[in-house]
Design a protein around this motif. Structure first.
Motif, PDB file in Angstrom:
ATOM      1  N   ARG A   2      50.446  48.552  25.120  1.00 37.45           N
ATOM      2  CA  ARG A   2      49.704  48.749  26.366  1.00 37.45           C
ATOM      3  C   ARG A   2      48.328  48.105  26.277  1.00 37.45           C
ATOM      4  O   ARG A   2      47.888  47.444  27.199  1.00 37.45           O
ATOM      5  CB  ARG A   2      49.576  50.238  26.653  1.00 37.45           C
ATOM      6  CG  ARG A   2      49.022  50.487  28.045  1.00 37.45           C
ATOM      7  CD  ARG A   2      49.195  51.891  28.448  1.00 37.45           C
ATOM      8  NE  ARG A   2      47.987  52.635  28.203  1.00 37.45           N
ATOM      9  CZ  ARG A   2      47.903  53.959  28.278  1.00 37.45           C
ATOM     10  NH1 ARG A   2      48.979  54.650  28.562  1.00 37.45           N
ATOM     11  NH2 ARG A   2      46.782  54.572  28.063  1.00 37.45           N
ATOM     12  N   ARG A   3      47.698  48.298  25.120  1.00 36.98           N
ATOM     13  CA  ARG A   3      46.358  47.743  24.912  1.00 36.98           C
ATOM     14  C   ARG A   3      46.384  46.225  25.063  1.00 36.98           C
ATOM     15  O   ARG A   3      45.529  45.637  25.716  1.00 36.98           O
ATOM     16  CB  ARG A   3      45.897  48.149  23.508  1.00 36.98           C
ATOM     17  CG  ARG A   3      44.437  47.920  23.263  1.00 36.98           C
ATOM     18  CD  ARG A   3      44.142  48.287  21.805  1.00 36.98           C
ATOM     19  NE  ARG A   3      42.802  47.872  21.457  1.00 36.98           N
ATOM     20  CZ  ARG A   3      41.736  48.607  21.671  1.00 36.98           C
ATOM     21  NH1 ARG A   3      41.853  49.783  22.246  1.00 36.98           N
ATOM     22  NH2 ARG A   3      40.545  48.181  21.331  1.00 36.98           N
ATOM     23  N   GLY A   5      48.572  44.452  26.729  1.00 40.53           N
ATOM     24  CA  GLY A   5      48.852  44.122  28.132  1.00 40.53           C
ATOM     25  C   GLY A   5      47.591  44.180  28.980  1.00 40.53           C
ATOM     26  O   GLY A   5      47.336  43.284  29.789  1.00 40.53           O
ATOM     27  N   VAL A   6      46.787  45.220  28.757  1.00 42.80           N
ATOM     28  CA  VAL A   6      45.551  45.386  29.536  1.00 42.80           C
ATOM     29  C   VAL A   6      44.572  44.265  29.202  1.00 42.80           C
ATOM     30  O   VAL A   6      43.948  43.678  30.105  1.00 42.80           O
ATOM     31  CB  VAL A   6      44.931  46.778  29.263  1.00 42.80           C
ATOM     32  CG1 VAL A   6      43.582  46.903  29.937  1.00 42.80           C
ATOM     33  CG2 VAL A   6      45.858  47.874  29.757  1.00 42.80           C
ATOM     34  N   ALA A   8      45.328  41.311  28.071  1.00 43.71           N
ATOM     35  CA  ALA A   8      45.866  40.062  28.617  1.00 43.71           C
ATOM     36  C   ALA A   8      45.593  39.977  30.118  1.00 43.71           C
ATOM     37  O   ALA A   8      45.255  38.902  30.638  1.00 43.71           O
ATOM     38  CB  ALA A   8      47.366  39.984  28.348  1.00 43.71           C
ATOM     39  N   ALA A   9      45.709  41.105  30.830  1.00 38.67           N
ATOM     40  CA  ALA A   9      45.437  41.113  32.278  1.00 38.67           C
ATOM     41  C   ALA A   9      43.973  40.776  32.543  1.00 38.67           C
ATOM     42  O   ALA A   9      43.660  39.977  33.446  1.00 38.67           O
ATOM     43  CB  ALA A   9      45.792  42.481  32.865  1.00 38.67           C
ATOM     44  N   ALA A  10      43.066  41.365  31.743  1.00 35.45           N
ATOM     45  CA  ALA A  10      41.635  41.077  31.909  1.00 35.45           C
ATOM     46  C   ALA A  10      41.354  39.605  31.604  1.00 35.45           C
ATOM     47  O   ALA A  10      40.594  38.936  32.324  1.00 35.45           O
ATOM     48  CB  ALA A  10      40.819  41.975  30.991  1.00 35.45           C
ATOM     49  N   LEU A  12      43.414  37.177  31.912  1.00 38.93           N
ATOM     50  CA  LEU A  12      43.978  36.364  33.002  1.00 38.93           C
ATOM     51  C   LEU A  12      42.997  36.279  34.173  1.00 38.93           C
ATOM     52  O   LEU A  12      42.812  35.202  34.765  1.00 38.93           O
ATOM     53  CB  LEU A  12      45.314  36.962  33.456  1.00 38.93           C
ATOM     54  CG  LEU A  12      46.027  36.226  34.578  1.00 38.93           C
ATOM     55  CD1 LEU A  12      46.477  34.833  34.135  1.00 38.93           C
ATOM     56  CD2 LEU A  12      47.241  37.009  35.068  1.00 38.93           C
ATOM     57  N   VAL A  13      42.363  37.407  34.512  1.00 33.63           N
ATOM     58  CA  VAL A  13      41.377  37.402  35.618  1.00 33.63           C
ATOM     59  C   VAL A  13      40.257  36.423  35.291  1.00 33.63           C
ATOM     60  O   VAL A  13      39.884  35.576  36.122  1.00 33.63           O
ATOM     61  CB  VAL A  13      40.796  38.824  35.838  1.00 33.63           C
ATOM     62  CG1 VAL A  13      39.636  38.794  36.816  1.00 33.63           C
ATOM     63  CG2 VAL A  13      41.874  39.773  36.333  1.00 33.63           C
TER      64      VAL A  13
ATOM     65  N   LEU B 113      38.324  43.808  37.261  1.00 35.79           N
ATOM     66  CA  LEU B 113      38.097  44.259  35.878  1.00 35.79           C
ATOM     67  C   LEU B 113      37.712  45.739  35.849  1.00 35.79           C
ATOM     68  O   LEU B 113      38.206  46.497  35.007  1.00 35.79           O
ATOM     69  CB  LEU B 113      37.007  43.401  35.213  1.00 35.79           C
ATOM     70  CG  LEU B 113      37.370  41.923  35.002  1.00 35.79           C
ATOM     71  CD1 LEU B 113      36.209  41.161  34.396  1.00 35.79           C
ATOM     72  CD2 LEU B 113      38.609  41.775  34.122  1.00 35.79           C
ATOM     73  N   LEU B 116      40.729  47.719  36.647  1.00 38.15           N
ATOM     74  CA  LEU B 116      41.647  47.693  35.493  1.00 38.15           C
ATOM     75  C   LEU B 116      41.204  48.734  34.455  1.00 38.15           C
ATOM     76  O   LEU B 116      42.035  49.479  33.917  1.00 38.15           O
ATOM     77  CB  LEU B 116      41.652  46.292  34.886  1.00 38.15           C
ATOM     78  CG  LEU B 116      42.642  46.024  33.755  1.00 38.15           C
ATOM     79  CD1 LEU B 116      44.074  46.157  34.248  1.00 38.15           C
ATOM     80  CD2 LEU B 116      42.435  44.629  33.179  1.00 38.15           C
ATOM     81  N   PHE B 143      42.661  41.607  42.633  1.00 43.16           N
ATOM     82  CA  PHE B 143      42.858  40.269  42.047  1.00 43.16           C
ATOM     83  C   PHE B 143      43.347  39.277  43.111  1.00 43.16           C
ATOM     84  O   PHE B 143      42.961  38.110  43.105  1.00 43.16           O
ATOM     85  CB  PHE B 143      43.838  40.347  40.869  1.00 43.16           C
ATOM     86  CG  PHE B 143      43.967  39.054  40.119  1.00 43.16           C
ATOM     87  CD1 PHE B 143      42.840  38.322  39.747  1.00 43.16           C
ATOM     88  CD2 PHE B 143      45.213  38.544  39.786  1.00 43.16           C
ATOM     89  CE1 PHE B 143      42.957  37.118  39.059  1.00 43.16           C
ATOM     90  CE2 PHE B 143      45.341  37.343  39.098  1.00 43.16           C
ATOM     91  CZ  PHE B 143      44.205  36.637  38.739  1.00 43.16           C
ATOM     92  N   PHE B 169      49.877  38.716  36.510  1.00 45.82           N
ATOM     93  CA  PHE B 169      48.942  39.844  36.441  1.00 45.82           C
ATOM     94  C   PHE B 169      49.664  41.159  36.777  1.00 45.82           C
ATOM     95  O   PHE B 169      49.524  42.157  36.063  1.00 45.82           O
ATOM     96  CB  PHE B 169      47.796  39.597  37.425  1.00 45.82           C
ATOM     97  CG  PHE B 169      46.709  40.625  37.372  1.00 45.82           C
ATOM     98  CD1 PHE B 169      45.807  40.654  36.320  1.00 45.82           C
ATOM     99  CD2 PHE B 169      46.577  41.571  38.367  1.00 45.82           C
ATOM    100  CE1 PHE B 169      44.803  41.594  36.254  1.00 45.82           C
ATOM    101  CE2 PHE B 169      45.571  42.522  38.324  1.00 45.82           C
ATOM    102  CZ  PHE B 169      44.680  42.534  37.263  1.00 45.82           C
ATOM    103  N   LEU B 172      51.950  42.146  33.980  1.00 46.29           N
ATOM    104  CA  LEU B 172      51.204  42.714  32.841  1.00 46.29           C
ATOM    105  C   LEU B 172      50.851  44.175  33.112  1.00 46.29           C
ATOM    106  O   LEU B 172      50.996  45.033  32.236  1.00 46.29           O
ATOM    107  CB  LEU B 172      49.924  41.905  32.588  1.00 46.29           C
ATOM    108  CG  LEU B 172      50.118  40.532  31.925  1.00 46.29           C
ATOM    109  CD1 LEU B 172      48.822  39.728  31.955  1.00 46.29           C
ATOM    110  CD2 LEU B 172      50.595  40.687  30.488  1.00 46.29           C
ATOM    111  N   ALA B 176      52.453  47.225  31.011  1.00 49.91           N
ATOM    112  CA  ALA B 176      51.473  48.009  30.243  1.00 49.91           C
ATOM    113  C   ALA B 176      51.638  49.499  30.518  1.00 49.91           C
ATOM    114  O   ALA B 176      51.504  50.315  29.616  1.00 49.91           O
ATOM    115  CB  ALA B 176      50.065  47.550  30.581  1.00 49.91           C
TER     116      ALA B 176
END
Lengths: 254, 357
Positions: A2-3, A5-6, A8-10, A12-13, B113, B116, B143, B169, B172, B176
């Protein structure tokens, strides 16, 4: 898991935003490809919503698709120009499936040449003092060839646009059928960037005007007064526009 | 209990216990089984311990009414997430003109962010993930807004690449936290990305993909195939989302093309394209229903049946509506529905016989 994934999402932004900013900087680097001063007639002030503080200038050009008449003929955007843009026009118009075949063709990306004509050349009519003086005069796939052909950047704007094929035919009310004599024509249906954000540094010029262009030009008095502002429009390396400066037009000079 | 590794399995176990209790009560009433007081107390204590342990580890719904409340909470989370997205958009529109370009960029980058981080915080605090779902939807919306508005600040041409970024996104987020709604949003974006690039590859503007439904077939079939992948099994209900999204993409494309052949990419007359897709639609819907029944996947069987009925109703409309009296038309529709009911009933009886034997 999970960590990761989070994170990676950040990432990506940040990566996507970084990419957009680099692209924007690249577009505005070096000397602009075109720079032209246009008035409210060509750059309509709009707001995304009535109570929004965001301001946009919408590039207006003619002829709009909806004003087309069958009698006008294809004009410069004829079958050969359509083929030049990559449309397959080999199916004869007499073929029974021609209408469905051609009407099912989607738009293609192309460069549109917009000619900026002075007021004298824009033609008369009730809206002649408010109508846009930008007219589409050509389209093509190759930007360099169009730049060479239309070298005067004060008169011609070459912008990325969407071109579309139209199967033009006339409806005969008396026979309740389409009359013979259909032909193919093209039209610029959209500019890839038609709404241009007003930068914060220039917002004060337009903010003080209050009304949007559509509201302003709605009255006879305003139409006779003419446009209220002008703006310098630049096109950069990636053919994306930006507004550099806006200034109010005094009533006497309109 | 120790063999239970995910929430889905835990819920299935809890459901089995509930049904077992009901059946035990019924058997005792019928006199087929009689437990003495000690046995009954021991069994009840064991079941209670098991349920308590499942609830502790996986936050399962132990009763039918609890299940219904959970559904209500899921709907409330979804609506809350969507409302939060709308609030964010309207807030930005309202105050956008008052900010400098730097501040605008900072707000846009920070919004997804911060949301998130809030999703992560909510997920750590609460095992049910209702707040995490609400915040993950708002994060995804932020996003989408981020790339849209950032592009419009700098007057950039729109690009199909945005669908790819949004899709990844959302996936993910979905993987997650094990959330199905962001997964559906992500798969939708990725299907649009594939369709847009297929359109570009054919020489059209990428934004034309909604006009050419065939461009969705490829992405839809990939999703259906991906539903069977091993990596989905670890996440409750993810296979179902893949299958449903894929089948919707495929069947919607076929449905549109069976009605409007002019939108097809096939180099054929409109009059030839439509019958091809009508036959393909009926065959695909029938095959899907059959496969759904064979593999005990109710969602697949239901999707196939729904599209079969839709295609059938459209055909009836084209064949008869113009000349047939309205009452007769609807009478035929109801007779067909009765026929289908009888068919499904026979199928069900046959399956019940197989199960008993």
């Amino acid at each position: 898991m999970r960590r990761r994934g989070v994170l990676a999402a950040a990432a990506l932004v940040l990566a996507a935003d970084g990419f957009v900013l680099v692209e924007a900087a690249h577009n505005r680097s070096g000397s602009p490809g075109a720079a032209i001063e246009l008035t409210e007639r060509e750059l309509h002030m709009t707001r995304p919503q009535r109570d929004s503080t965001a301001l946009l200038l919408e590039l207006e050009w003619r002829p709009k698709r909806e004003v087309f008449k069958f009698e006008d003929g294809p004009g410069w955007f004829d079958k050969s120009k359509l083929e030049e843009l990559g449309y397959d026009c080999r199916l004869p118009l007499t073929d029974s499936s021609a209408r469905a075949h051609y009407r099912g063709m989607p738009a293609k990306e192309a460069f549109a040449v917009l000619e900026y004509k002075d007021p004298a050349g824009a033609g008369g009519g009730p809206d002649s003092s408010t109508r846009s003086r930008l007219r589409t005069v050509d389209a093509g796939k190759e930007l360099a060839a169009l730049r060479k052909k239309y070298a005067d950047s004060q008169r011609y704007l070459i912008v990325p646009a969407l071109a579309r094929l139209f199967y033009a035919e006339k409806w005969d009310d008396s026979t309740r059928r389409y009359a013979p004599g259909a032909y193919l024509r093209g039209a610029i249906v959209n500019l890839l960037v038609s709404e241009i954000a007003v930068p914060p540094s220039e917002r004060h010029v337009l903010q003080s005007l209050g009304q949007t262009t559509d509201d302003y030009f709605a009255t006879e008095e305003s139409r006779s007064r003419g446009p209220r502002y002008s703006a310098v429009l630049y096109y950069g390396r990636d053919n994306e526009p930006w507004i550099d400066s806006c200034r109010p037009i005094p009533a006497t000079r309109r | 209990m120790d063999r239970v590794t995910g929430k889905r399995e835990a819920q299935q176990r809890a459901d089995r216990i509930r049904v077992f209790r009901e059946e035990l009560a019924e058997l005792e009433r019928e006199g087929a089984l009689a437990l003495d007081a000690a046995q009954r107390a021991e069994l009840e204590a064991h079941l209670q311990r098991t349920l308590a342990a499942l609830a502790e580890r996986f936050d399962i719904d132990a009763s039918e009414s609890q299940k219904q409340i959970s559904w209500g909470m899921r709907i409330a989370s979804t609506l809350g997430g969507l409302a939060l997205c709308a609030a964010l958009v309207l807030f930005i529109l309202r105050f956008w003109g008052l900010l400098s370009t730097l501040a605008q960029v900072a707000v846009l980058v920070a919004a997804p962010l911060v949301l998130l981080a809030a999703t992560e915080y909510a997920a750590r605090r609460e095992r049910t993930l209702y707040y995490a779902l609400l915040l993950s939807l708002a994060t995804f919306g932020a996003f989408v807004l981020n790339l849209n508005v950032l592009g419009s600040i700098f007057n950039m041409k729109s690009s199909s690449g945005a669908f790819l970024a949004w899709g990844i996104f959302a996936l993910l987020l979905a993987y997650a936290y094990g959330l199905r709604l962001p997964l559906a949003a992500g798969l939708f974006c990725l299907t649009c990305y594939v369709a847009a690039n297929f359109c570009s590859w054919l020489g059209w503007s990428w934004a034309s993909f909604p006009e050419k439904p065939e461009t969705f077939l490829f992405g839809g079939l990939i999703l259906v195939a991906a539903a069977a992948g091993r990596f989905q099994r670890r996440y409750a209900g993810f296979g179902w989302v893949y299958r449903v999204m894929g089948l919707i993409a495929v069947f919607t494309a076929i449905l549109i093309l069976s009605e409007s052949g002019g939108r097809s990419l096939l180099p054929m007359r409109e009059s030839a394209v439509e019958p091809i897709y009508q036959v393909l639609g009926f065959s695909a819907a029938g095959l899907t229903t059959w496969m759904g029944i064979r593999t005990s996947l109710a969602s697949v069987a239901n999707m196939g049946a729904v599209f079969f009925v839709l295609l059938l109703c459209l055909r009836f409309y084209h064949w008869w509506w113009a000349w047939m009296p309205g009452y007769l038309f609807f009478l035929i529709i109801s007779l067909v529905a009765i026929g289908l009911l009888a068919l499904f009933q026979r199928l069900r009886a046959q399956m019940a016989k197989e199960a008993l034997s």
